[in-house]
Design a protein around this motif. Structure first.
Motif: not given
Length: 119
Positions: A14-22, A40-43, A106-119
């Motif tokens: 879902h996050l990769v799809h959201r950032g597919r143009f990034v 590269d393309s959201g990945r 929203f993509y970048f919020k998701g990218v940086l928020g992805a580390l939230r569960s790792a802390a």
């Protein structure tokens, strides 16, 4: 923890799809450490730790290690719960060309928020 960013983001379709143009590279400053994150393309194509000699990045997000740790905690305290809260209280500095960051917020919020569960 930052080393797991590619795995966490690329595993979230879902996050990769959201950032597919990034397609960009940004610098993530955590205290005295710097990381280049290439997208590269959201990945997440690459996460590289500094120091760097003349790094190329589009924008930079810099905050203290304590601010990032609070942001990445499972239940962040008020003022640390969102990137804009960090900016509002002058805990996060955004430098460079803000257009890719703001256009895909929203993509970048998701990218940086992805580390939230790792802390």
């Amino acid at each position: 923890m930052i080393e797991t960013l590619a795995e966490r983001v690329n595993g979230n379709e879902h996050l990769v799809h959201r950032g597919r143009f990034v397609d960009t590279t940004f610098l993530l400053g955590i205290g005295d450490e710097s990381w280049l994150v290439r997208i590269d393309s959201g990945r997440i194509a690459e996460v590289r730790k500094g120091p760097f000699v003349m790094p190329r990045w589009t924008f930079a997000l810099r905050a203290s290690e304590e601010a990032w740790q609070s942001f990445w905690s499972p239940t962040p305290p008020p003022g640390y719960h969102d990137l804009f809260a960090l900016i509002r209280f002058k805990r996060l500095a955004v430098e460079g060309d803000m257009h890719p960051f703001m256009a895909n917020l929203f993509y970048f919020k998701g990218v940086l928020g992805a580390l939230r569960s790792a802390a």
